[in-house]
Enzyme design. Structure first.
Site, short mmCIF file in Angstrom:
data_model
loop_
_atom_site.label_atom_id
_atom_site.label_comp_id
_atom_site.label_asym_id
_atom_site.label_seq_id
_atom_site.Cartn_x
_atom_site.Cartn_y
_atom_site.Cartn_z
N ASN A 61 28.06 -10.27 51.25
CA ASN A 61 28.50 -8.98 51.79
C ASN A 61 28.27 -7.90 50.73
OD1 ASN A 61 30.17 -6.73 52.35
ND2 ASN A 61 31.23 -7.93 53.89
N HIS A 110 30.21 -3.32 49.09
CA HIS A 110 30.79 -2.71 47.89
C HIS A 110 29.79 -1.94 47.04
CE1 HIS A 110 34.78 -4.07 48.59
NE2 HIS A 110 34.33 -5.29 48.82
N HIS A 132 29.12 -4.22 56.91
CA HIS A 132 30.13 -3.78 57.89
C HIS A 132 29.91 -2.30 58.17
CE1 HIS A 132 34.75 -3.76 58.93
NE2 HIS A 132 34.01 -3.19 59.86
N ARG A 163 31.46 0.54 59.51
CA ARG A 163 32.79 0.99 59.93
C ARG A 163 32.70 2.28 60.73
NH1 ARG A 163 37.74 -0.41 58.05
NH2 ARG A 163 37.77 -2.35 56.88
N ARG A 178 32.66 4.61 55.87
CA ARG A 178 33.15 4.86 54.50
C ARG A 178 32.26 4.24 53.43
NH1 ARG A 178 38.46 0.99 54.35
NH2 ARG A 178 39.05 2.20 56.16
N GLU A 210 28.86 -6.64 60.73
CA GLU A 210 30.25 -6.63 61.18
C GLU A 210 30.55 -5.29 61.83
OE1 GLU A 210 32.71 -7.23 57.81
OE2 GLU A 210 31.80 -9.14 57.31
N THR A 265 39.55 -5.60 56.09
CA THR A 265 39.93 -6.17 57.39
C THR A 265 41.18 -7.04 57.25
OG1 THR A 265 37.56 -6.28 57.75
CG2 THR A 265 38.96 -7.29 59.42
N GLU A 291 34.18 -16.75 62.99
CA GLU A 291 34.36 -16.70 61.53
C GLU A 291 35.85 -16.79 61.29
OE1 GLU A 291 32.14 -13.89 59.22
OE2 GLU A 291 33.62 -13.93 57.58
N HIS A 351 36.62 -13.96 53.73
CA HIS A 351 37.61 -12.95 53.34
C HIS A 351 38.48 -13.46 52.20
CE1 HIS A 351 40.18 -9.49 53.39
NE2 HIS A 351 39.30 -8.93 54.20
N1 PXP Z 1 33.92 -11.72 56.43
C1 PXP Z 1 34.43 -10.67 57.11
C2 PXP Z 1 34.47 -10.73 58.60
C3 PXP Z 1 34.87 -9.52 56.43
O1 PXP Z 1 35.37 -8.48 57.11
C4 PXP Z 1 34.76 -9.48 55.03
C5 PXP Z 1 35.18 -8.25 54.28
O2 PXP Z 1 34.36 -7.19 54.60
C6 PXP Z 1 34.22 -10.59 54.37
C7 PXP Z 1 33.83 -11.71 55.09
C8 PXP Z 1 34.05 -10.62 52.87
O3 PXP Z 1 35.31 -10.59 52.27
P1 PXP Z 1 35.40 -10.43 50.69
O4 PXP Z 1 34.80 -9.10 50.34
O5 PXP Z 1 36.87 -10.48 50.43
O6 PXP Z 1 34.65 -11.56 50.07
#
Ligand code: PXP
Length: 259
Positions: free
Chosen positions: A6, A9, A42, A44, A48, A69, A100, A150, A213
């Protein structure tokens, strides 16, 4: 076991300055060369971090699948249909949340989930639902017609962090913070069992199972061995670590130029 990285960030860092650096698109070939199997982003409602332009470029240029996402919001779904990622993971989304918090409530708006899932699948987009690990969510995901679930590992990750030292955690999943160690251990074991039972059950229903997550370099070991889970989506800890694994070179590059 597949890894979806992901990269939201990276866009968070860019948006802190509202400039064009760092560009999350640049992370895509790096992730691919490193062996990642998928890019997760993601989109959003408030844009953001990842914006429409990022999503489009990443989907067009990624040589590995892109998992987008998104919330069930009408405009976002229209955008997803236009962008055509390999997979759409529907997540709950509140504007005020930092990340989330918790899985989807599939009972509420069941028909909307079903309609949106059908629409996405008709456009050739695989659908995943981000759900808490319980039997009912697996059954409803199946009834809705999802390809994937998921499993939300936030609760597991938070309990793990509280139990084993001062690892990073967010507090949203646990209301009661002054639990003693033995109580936390019971909660941790229960959260592991819920994930394991749910992934097995989802498999028997014909669903593919991902998890994510709050997973990090410490807590991933319990999840990676779980029967039925074939993919992890991980963001925060990988991007956080990359700051430090890459910082020395970034500084020496600048010093070189200065010399
Ligand atoms: N999976 C989903 C559905 C998420 O919403 C997120 C956070 O955006 C992640 C995985 C990744 O989570 P993390 O950044 O805590 O590793």
């Amino acid at each position: 076991m597949l890894l979806g990285v992901n990269i939201d960030h990276i866009a968070v860092l860019r948006e802190a300055r509202k400039i064009n650096d760092p560009d999350p698109l640049d992370a895509v070939p790096i992730a691919r060369r490193a062996g990642a199997h998928q890019i997760t982003i993601h989109l959003r409602e408030d844009r953001r971090h990842i914006n429409d332009d990022d999503a489009q470029k990443i989907i067009e240029n990624s040589q590995i699948p892109v998992n987008l996402e998104c919330a069930i919001d009408e405009q976002i779904i229209e955008k997803v249909l236009e962008l055509k990622p390999h997979r759409a993971t529907i997540v709950p989304e509140k504007r005020e949340e930092v990340t989330t918090e918790g899985g989807l409530d599939l009972v509420k708006n069941f028909q909307t989930f079903k309609d949106v899932t059908t629409k996405l699948k008709d456009h050739g987009i695989a659908v995943s639902l981000f759900v808490d690990p319980n039997a009912r969510s697996m059954e409803l995901s199946k009834e809705i017609g999802a390809d994937w679930v998921e499993l939300h590992t936030g609760l597991y990750s938070n309990i793990y962090a509280m139990l084993y030292s001062n690892l990073p955690y967010t507090r949203h999943c646990i209301k009661e913070l002054d639990l003693c160690r033995s109580e936390l251990k019971v909660l941790l074991d229960r959260s592991i069992k819920d994930l394991q039972d749910s992934s097995r059950y989802a498999n028997t229903l014909g669903l593919k199972v991902a998890a994510g997550h709050g997973l990090n370099y410490q807590n991933v070991k319990e999840i990676v061995t779980m029967e039925g889970i074939i993919e992890l989506n991980i963001g925060q800890c990988i991007i956080a670590r990359s700051v430090f694994t890459g910082l020395q070179k970034a500084i020496t590059d600048m010093l070189e130029l200065m010399r």
